[in-house]
Enzyme design. Structure first.
Site, PDB file in Angstrom:
ATOM      1  N   HIS A  53       0.777  -1.215   0.139  1.00  0.00           N
ATOM      2  CA  HIS A  53      -0.136  -0.057  -0.064  1.00  0.00           C
ATOM      3  C   HIS A  53       0.784   1.404  -0.094  1.00  0.00           C
ATOM      4  O   HIS A  53       2.037   1.139   0.301  1.00  0.00           O
ATOM      5  CB  HIS A  53      -1.013  -0.086   1.303  1.00  0.00           C
ATOM      6  N   GLU A  55       1.390   3.729   2.041  1.00  0.00           N
ATOM      7  CA  GLU A  55       1.892   4.050   3.315  1.00  0.00           C
ATOM      8  C   GLU A  55       3.019   3.162   3.462  1.00  0.00           C
ATOM      9  O   GLU A  55       4.139   3.564   4.232  1.00  0.00           O
ATOM     10  CB  GLU A  55       0.903   3.990   4.643  1.00  0.00           C
ATOM     11  N   CYS A  86      -2.033  -0.632   7.392  1.00  0.00           N
ATOM     12  CA  CYS A  86      -0.982   0.514   7.332  1.00  0.00           C
ATOM     13  C   CYS A  86      -0.975   1.335   8.536  1.00  0.00           C
ATOM     14  O   CYS A  86       0.104   1.829   8.941  1.00  0.00           O
ATOM     15  CB  CYS A  86      -1.496   1.109   6.054  1.00  0.00           C
TER      16      CYS A  86
END
Length: 155
Positions: A53, A55, A86
């Protein structure tokens, strides 16, 4: 509409990723003492990695540049409220504050299922001071752009 300068970079990072078909409209930047030290966007599709992801990408970038696993004193700006994975990664990295644009509910409107996992884990009531929503309208524009892309895949 005035957009936070770091959120603008996160939006630009996300836009780069969605137009390259790397993944969803999630871009992030990590800031320490007013300086960007890491950035990244969702790379789930391009890397065939459900954990990559925005992040996570930014945390990896910042840690690599600083040659540390400890991001104490840093803040993260991200286009979407972090999923549980995350959010925990930010906490593990000792990031002191998370600034996000679109909410978990906004994420679900474009096909993401973060709220399902949040409900399984009991919600976010105990960490409200850790999460700060900013520039939601600008990030919603990004989400609309993503939603109108032909042949985008949700992940």
């Amino acid at each position: 509409m005035s957009i936070n300068k770091f959120m603008k970079v996160a939006i630009d990072e996300a836009r780069q990723g969605i137009h390259a078909n790397h993944g969803g409209p999630f871009g992030s930047v990590i800031v320490k003492d007013g300086i960007i030290i890491g950035k990244g966007h969702n790379r789930v599709l391009i890397n065939h990695d459900p954990t990559h992801h925005g992040e996570i990408s930014a945390i990896r970038d910042a840690c690599s540049k600083l040659k540390t696993h400890d991001l104490s004193g840093c803040e993260i700006y991200t286009t979407g409220e972090p999923c549980p994975m995350c959010l925990c990664a930010c906490m593990w990295a000792n990031i002191k504050k998370v600034y996000y644009g679109c909410t978990i509910d906004d994420n679900s409107k474009i096909g993401f299922r973060d709220s399902r996992f949040d409900k399984l884990l009991g919600g976010r009531e105990n960490i409200k001071d850790y999460l700060v929503c900013i520039d939601r309208d600008a990030c919603l524009e990004l989400f609309d752009e993503y939603n109108h892309l032909k042949d985008h895949q949700v992940y």
